[in-house]
Design an enzyme around this catalytic site. Sequence first.
Site, PDB file in Angstrom:
ATOM      1  N   GLN A  43      -1.252  66.445 -59.142  1.00  0.00           N
ATOM      2  CA  GLN A  43       0.139  66.206 -59.569  1.00  0.00           C
ATOM      3  C   GLN A  43       0.487  64.713 -59.535  1.00  0.00           C
ATOM      4  O   GLN A  43       1.177  64.209 -60.404  1.00  0.00           O
ATOM      5  CB  GLN A  43       1.093  67.008 -58.686  1.00  0.00           C
ATOM      6  CG  GLN A  43       2.549  66.855 -59.098  1.00  0.00           C
ATOM      7  CD  GLN A  43       3.377  68.053 -58.688  1.00  0.00           C
ATOM      8  OE1 GLN A  43       3.076  69.176 -59.058  1.00  0.00           O
ATOM      9  NE2 GLN A  43       4.416  67.810 -57.917  1.00  0.00           N
ATOM     10  N   GLU A  44      -0.024  64.018 -58.511  1.00  0.00           N
ATOM     11  CA  GLU A  44       0.258  62.574 -58.394  1.00  0.00           C
ATOM     12  C   GLU A  44      -0.267  61.835 -59.635  1.00  0.00           C
ATOM     13  O   GLU A  44       0.417  61.004 -60.228  1.00  0.00           O
ATOM     14  CB  GLU A  44      -0.397  62.031 -57.123  1.00  0.00           C
ATOM     15  CG  GLU A  44      -0.261  60.524 -56.990  1.00  0.00           C
ATOM     16  CD  GLU A  44      -0.576  59.988 -55.603  1.00  0.00           C
ATOM     17  OE1 GLU A  44      -0.825  60.778 -54.688  1.00  0.00           O
ATOM     18  OE2 GLU A  44      -0.554  58.754 -55.456  1.00  0.00           O
ATOM     19  N   THR A  81      -3.736  54.388 -47.977  1.00  0.00           N
ATOM     20  CA  THR A  81      -4.474  53.132 -48.116  1.00  0.00           C
ATOM     21  C   THR A  81      -4.356  52.232 -46.887  1.00  0.00           C
ATOM     22  O   THR A  81      -3.284  52.129 -46.281  1.00  0.00           O
ATOM     23  CB  THR A  81      -3.958  52.387 -49.371  1.00  0.00           C
ATOM     24  OG1 THR A  81      -3.962  53.300 -50.465  1.00  0.00           O
ATOM     25  CG2 THR A  81      -4.814  51.179 -49.704  1.00  0.00           C
TER      26      THR A  81
HETATM   27  C1  LIG Z   1       2.146  48.862 -56.185  1.00  0.00           C
HETATM   28  C2  LIG Z   1       1.233  49.755 -55.410  1.00  0.00           C
HETATM   29  C3  LIG Z   1       1.731  50.886 -54.794  1.00  0.00           C
HETATM   30  C4  LIG Z   1       0.876  51.707 -54.036  1.00  0.00           C
HETATM   31  N1  LIG Z   1       1.407  52.784 -53.360  1.00  0.00           N
HETATM   32  C5  LIG Z   1       0.621  53.458 -52.477  1.00  0.00           C
HETATM   33  C6  LIG Z   1       1.168  54.450 -51.619  1.00  0.00           C
HETATM   34  O1  LIG Z   1       2.354  54.770 -51.696  1.00  0.00           O
HETATM   35  N2  LIG Z   1       0.363  55.051 -50.707  1.00  0.00           N
HETATM   36  C7  LIG Z   1      -0.962  54.736 -50.602  1.00  0.00           C
HETATM   37  O2  LIG Z   1      -1.640  55.298 -49.739  1.00  0.00           O
HETATM   38  N3  LIG Z   1      -1.523  53.791 -51.409  1.00  0.00           N
HETATM   39  C8  LIG Z   1      -0.767  53.146 -52.328  1.00  0.00           C
HETATM   40  N4  LIG Z   1      -1.320  52.186 -53.135  1.00  0.00           N
HETATM   41  C9  LIG Z   1      -2.735  51.873 -52.993  1.00  0.00           C
HETATM   42  C10 LIG Z   1      -3.599  52.278 -54.170  1.00  0.00           C
HETATM   43  O3  LIG Z   1      -3.699  53.686 -54.257  1.00  0.00           O
HETATM   44  C11 LIG Z   1      -4.954  51.581 -53.984  1.00  0.00           C
HETATM   45  O4  LIG Z   1      -4.733  50.194 -54.190  1.00  0.00           O
HETATM   46  C12 LIG Z   1      -6.008  52.109 -54.922  1.00  0.00           C
HETATM   47  O5  LIG Z   1      -6.365  53.427 -54.607  1.00  0.00           O
HETATM   48  C13 LIG Z   1      -7.277  51.245 -54.906  1.00  0.00           C
HETATM   49  O6  LIG Z   1      -7.725  50.980 -53.618  1.00  0.00           O
HETATM   50  P1  LIG Z   1      -8.042  49.471 -53.179  1.00  0.00           P
HETATM   51  O7  LIG Z   1      -6.858  48.638 -53.510  1.00  0.00           O
HETATM   52  O8  LIG Z   1      -8.513  49.487 -51.774  1.00  0.00           O
HETATM   53  O9  LIG Z   1      -9.225  49.023 -54.131  1.00  0.00           O
HETATM   54  P2  LIG Z   1     -10.798  49.187 -53.821  1.00  0.00           P
HETATM   55  O10 LIG Z   1     -11.094  50.571 -53.450  1.00  0.00           O
HETATM   56  O11 LIG Z   1     -11.206  48.089 -52.918  1.00  0.00           O
HETATM   57  O12 LIG Z   1     -11.388  48.911 -55.272  1.00  0.00           O
HETATM   58  C14 LIG Z   1     -11.652  47.605 -55.820  1.00  0.00           C
HETATM   59  C15 LIG Z   1     -12.305  47.777 -57.181  1.00  0.00           C
HETATM   60  O13 LIG Z   1     -13.549  48.484 -57.028  1.00  0.00           O
HETATM   61  C16 LIG Z   1     -13.559  49.617 -57.858  1.00  0.00           C
HETATM   62  N5  LIG Z   1     -14.284  50.725 -57.225  1.00  0.00           N
HETATM   63  C17 LIG Z   1     -14.138  51.210 -55.958  1.00  0.00           C
HETATM   64  N6  LIG Z   1     -14.955  52.256 -55.750  1.00  0.00           N
HETATM   65  C18 LIG Z   1     -15.625  52.446 -56.912  1.00  0.00           C
HETATM   66  C19 LIG Z   1     -16.607  53.386 -57.365  1.00  0.00           C
HETATM   67  N7  LIG Z   1     -17.048  54.376 -56.561  1.00  0.00           N
HETATM   68  N8  LIG Z   1     -17.064  53.286 -58.627  1.00  0.00           N
HETATM   69  C20 LIG Z   1     -16.628  52.325 -59.455  1.00  0.00           C
HETATM   70  N9  LIG Z   1     -15.695  51.408 -59.100  1.00  0.00           N
HETATM   71  C21 LIG Z   1     -15.195  51.470 -57.858  1.00  0.00           C
HETATM   72  C22 LIG Z   1     -12.080  50.002 -58.031  1.00  0.00           C
HETATM   73  O14 LIG Z   1     -11.889  50.805 -59.164  1.00  0.00           O
HETATM   74  C23 LIG Z   1     -11.444  48.624 -58.147  1.00  0.00           C
HETATM   75  O15 LIG Z   1     -11.573  48.144 -59.452  1.00  0.00           O
HETATM   76  C24 LIG Z   1      -0.496  51.389 -53.945  1.00  0.00           C
HETATM   77  C25 LIG Z   1      -0.995  50.265 -54.603  1.00  0.00           C
HETATM   78  C26 LIG Z   1      -0.162  49.450 -55.323  1.00  0.00           C
HETATM   79  C27 LIG Z   1      -0.737  48.227 -55.980  1.00  0.00           C
END
Ligand SMILES: Cc1cc2nc3c(=O)[nH]c(=O)nc-3n(C[C@H](O)[C@H](O)[C@H](O)COP(=O)(O)OP(=O)(O)OC[C@H]3O[C@@H](n4cnc5c(N)ncnc54)[C@H](O)[C@@H]3O)c2cc1C
Length: 381
Positions: free
Chosen positions: A243-244, A126
Amino acid sequence: MKHPYLTNDHEIFRRSLRKFLEKEAYPFYDQWEEERMIPRSFWEKMGEQGYLCPDIDEEYGGSEVDWGFAVVINEELERVGSGLVGVGLHNDIVVPYITAYGTEEQKKRWLPKCTTGEIITAIAMTEPGTGSDLANIQTTAILDGDHYIVNGQKTFITNGIQSDLIVVACKTDPKANPKHKGVSLLVIERDTPGFSRGRKLNKVGLHCQDTAELIFEDCRVPKENLLGDEGKGFLYLMEKLQQERLLVAIAAQTASEVMLKQTIEYVKSREAFGKPVSKFQNTQFKIVEMATEIEMGRAFLDQLIAEHIEGKDVVTKVSMAKWKLTDSAKKIAAECMQLHGGYGYMEEYEIARRFRDIPVASIYAGTNEIMKTIIAKNLGL
Ligand SMILES: Cc1cc2nc3c(=O)[nH]c(=O)nc-3n(C[C@H](O)[C@H](O)[C@H](O)COP(=O)(O)OP(=O)(O)OC[C@H]3O[C@@H](n4cnc5c(N)ncnc54)[C@H](O)[C@@H]3O)c2cc1C
């Protein structure tokens, strides 16, 4: 019902792990929450007892046990608190990238220390500008002689501050079309020139879990640290996300079971209008509804774990379990808090912490909306 993947050996293992956690984790958990960090010494103790990466080959320090043991470890850690999720991420999310795609030299160099707790790992996909749309990452890794020069920023990284070794998704071919073909995985080690940590992030819950920003500025990574082949990073990520996501479903199911058990105990002991709160029909119906949801969730999950252990491709069902069980857990947390009355809102009752911790399960490892897009696609819609 015969359990689809747990044997007597797993149950013996569970008992000794629980005993270990009763000594080394439960008594300190509140302190870790306040300090916003789990001490490295806990990781090392886990390593000493063989609780880190027990499934990997003996020659790299593991015990070559089946993945049922990983399920037990993740369940028992979740029973202590969701803030221990970083240990499961190390064991069952990051290290598997090295065992699956690493060269012999990479495995010998890193894996033994991953089993002792000397190396804590993280995975960085991310970025501030992109999460769900993984193919759109902007961090670049451009080959210059014997090194990749990495530039970019990652955020929300679990184990971000403590990690010694990070699997970083970056673009080795920023112009690739389609975009995902430009993604590769690089292993970046602590103290690599040009790598620094950003802020340690303040979260709504999971207080003792370390979540941070990572910064790469002309970071020079030896080209031997490429994991697998260039341009195949996206494929590797897709392969390992099953798996994740299963792990997140396991944690959510375990949290629901813990919350229900605690709530049943509470409503039986709390009195109102001259009788235990458990004797009101509303309380009983709420408890029954939750118990039913949990029982059905467990049956689906156990079957799914068994299929995953057999090596089946269960991406659709894992996506179903991930959204459904995390969604249920959020609802169960709210109901359980309600049944605790005012005490449920007080930090001395565990339900307050569980209520704060659970919402992230429907966000990380791919949001529940993304899970539904995967299921819809696989249903041919
Ligand atoms: C506590 C915590 C730990 C984490 N640990 C890690 C880690 O170790 N490594 C890592 O790489 N990441 C990590 N993450 C990141 C996490 O995987 C992302 O926050 C998550 O994948 C969502 O991405 P984003 O925050 O950019 O949201 P966005 O992608 O900006 O999404 C915002 C909203 O839009 C919606 N949305 C987006 N695209 C679509 C679509 N195509 N259709 C419908 N709805 C959609 C989403 O569902 C969400 O509701 C962590 C996050 C948290 C909060």
